[in-house]
Design an enzyme around this catalytic site. Structure first.
Site, PDB file in Angstrom:
ATOM      1  N   TYR A 166      -1.548  -0.586  10.613  1.00 48.94           N
ATOM      2  CA  TYR A 166      -1.594  -0.830   9.163  1.00 48.94           C
ATOM      3  C   TYR A 166      -0.315  -0.336   8.496  1.00 48.94           C
ATOM      4  O   TYR A 166       0.291  -1.037   7.670  1.00 48.94           O
ATOM      5  CB  TYR A 166      -2.815  -0.119   8.586  1.00 48.94           C
ATOM      6  CG  TYR A 166      -3.083  -0.384   7.133  1.00 48.94           C
ATOM      7  CD1 TYR A 166      -3.540  -1.626   6.707  1.00 48.94           C
ATOM      8  CD2 TYR A 166      -2.913   0.612   6.175  1.00 48.94           C
ATOM      9  CE1 TYR A 166      -3.805  -1.867   5.360  1.00 48.94           C
ATOM     10  CE2 TYR A 166      -3.173   0.387   4.845  1.00 48.94           C
ATOM     11  CZ  TYR A 166      -3.619  -0.857   4.436  1.00 48.94           C
ATOM     12  OH  TYR A 166      -3.883  -1.086   3.106  1.00 48.94           O
ATOM     13  N   SER A 209       0.860  -1.181   0.000  1.00 52.58           N
ATOM     14  CA  SER A 209       0.000   0.000   0.000  1.00 52.58           C
ATOM     15  C   SER A 209       0.894   1.227   0.000  1.00 52.58           C
ATOM     16  O   SER A 209       2.089   1.140   0.338  1.00 52.58           O
ATOM     17  CB  SER A 209      -0.879   0.000   1.265  1.00 52.58           C
ATOM     18  OG  SER A 209      -1.491   1.249   1.479  1.00 52.58           O
TER      19      SER A 209
END
Length: 295
Positions: A189, A176
């Site tokens: 995350y 990501s």
């Protein structure tokens, strides 16, 4: 004139696929998180290019994740879409936190298709999030890292021996932009995705002598396309207390190209990393974010 080698599609002398063959014809790809979203998009694109597929998903909700995950029916729908391309498809309901379940994925892939040529490590969660570092509970941290980082390592551990034995393979770790920059109130995350990029680089060096490539793919803000039943962006919006009804417009405002990323954009990048056009690419991070991380 065309050439061919074991496990690879016929190619012309220029190195491009011969007429009538897909870029992944004759290969087997394992895709995790395949029930919906980017996993479905990658699986269907790979099927269109001739790959046989092992589609993996937890196929149920996970305690501690505050939104519904992919279901068994969604996984089977992905399989139907792939079978429509005329390829072989095998589905497995497996939690990437479970070592025995992950080992069974590799065993079933080899039993059904004989090889594992591509792994797309796409299984992941975006929440629990929305908290400062000191507010994150132990179990929330372990859940995030356990799925988004350790789960990817566990899948690699299971399939890499087969790739080493056949002296070929490609691992695509879906990270990501959170693996490149920081995001407020997303420490778990962000840490997991940074770790996944580090794992990618280290593994690329470990397996380069065996012609097994390992790369990371970093999507930016991907639109929740109803066709793929994705909902990741909406869940990120909820974690940020962003109005879900307006979240796409709000996320677009931070995009230099004034558009969200579409699932096929990520599938196309994954296809390139999986196939021969990137045969000298390993240990890299391919970012598809419309210029977001360039600032």
């Amino acid at each position: 004139m065309t050439t061919a080698s074991a496990g690879l599609p016929a190619t012309t002398v220029a190195g491009h696929p011969a007429a009538g063959s897909g870029r992944l014809t004759g290969r087997t790809a394992v895709v995790t998180g395949a029930a919906r979203g980017l996993g479905r998009s990658c699986a269907v694109r790979f099927a269109a290019e001739g790959a046989d597929l092992v589609l993996v998903d937890v196929a149920g909700d996970v305690a501690g994740v505050p939104y519904p995950l992919g279901s068994r029916s969604q996984l089977e729908h992905t399989a139907q879409l792939c079978r429509a391309e005329g390829v072989g498809v095998h589905t497995v309901a497996a939690d990437v936190r479970d070592p025995a379940a992950v080992a069974a994925v590799a065993d079933q892939a080899l039993e059904r298709f004989g090889t594992i040529d591509v792994l797309v490590n796409n299984a992941g969660i975006a929440a629990p999030s929305g908290k400062a570092v000191h507010e994150i509970a132990e179990d929330e941290w372990e859940l995030m890292v356990g799925i988004d980082l350790t789960g990817a390592w566990r899948m690699m551990k299971a399939v890499l021996p087969a790739m080493v034995e056949q002296r070929s393979g490609s691992v695509v770790n879906v990270a990501s932009t959170a693996g490149l920059v920081g995001y407020r109130h997303f420490a778990g995350y962000v840490a997991a995705k940074h770790g996944l990029i580090g794992l990618t680089k280290a593994a690329a060096l470990d397996y380069a002598p065996f012609r097994v490539r390992v790369n990371a793919l970093c999507p930016g803000s991907v639109r929740d396309d109803p066709l793929h039943e994705g909902r990741m962006l909406a869940e990120i919006a909820r974690s940020l207390d962003v109005d879900v009804a307006e979240h796409e417009e709000i996320f677009v405002q931070s995009q230099p190209m004034n558009a969200l990323i579409e699932p096929p954009d990520i599938a196309g990048a994954a296809l390139w990393l999986a196939g021969d056009d990137s045969r000298q690419v390993t240990g890299t991070t391919l970012t598809v974010d419309g210029g977001f991380s360039a600032r």
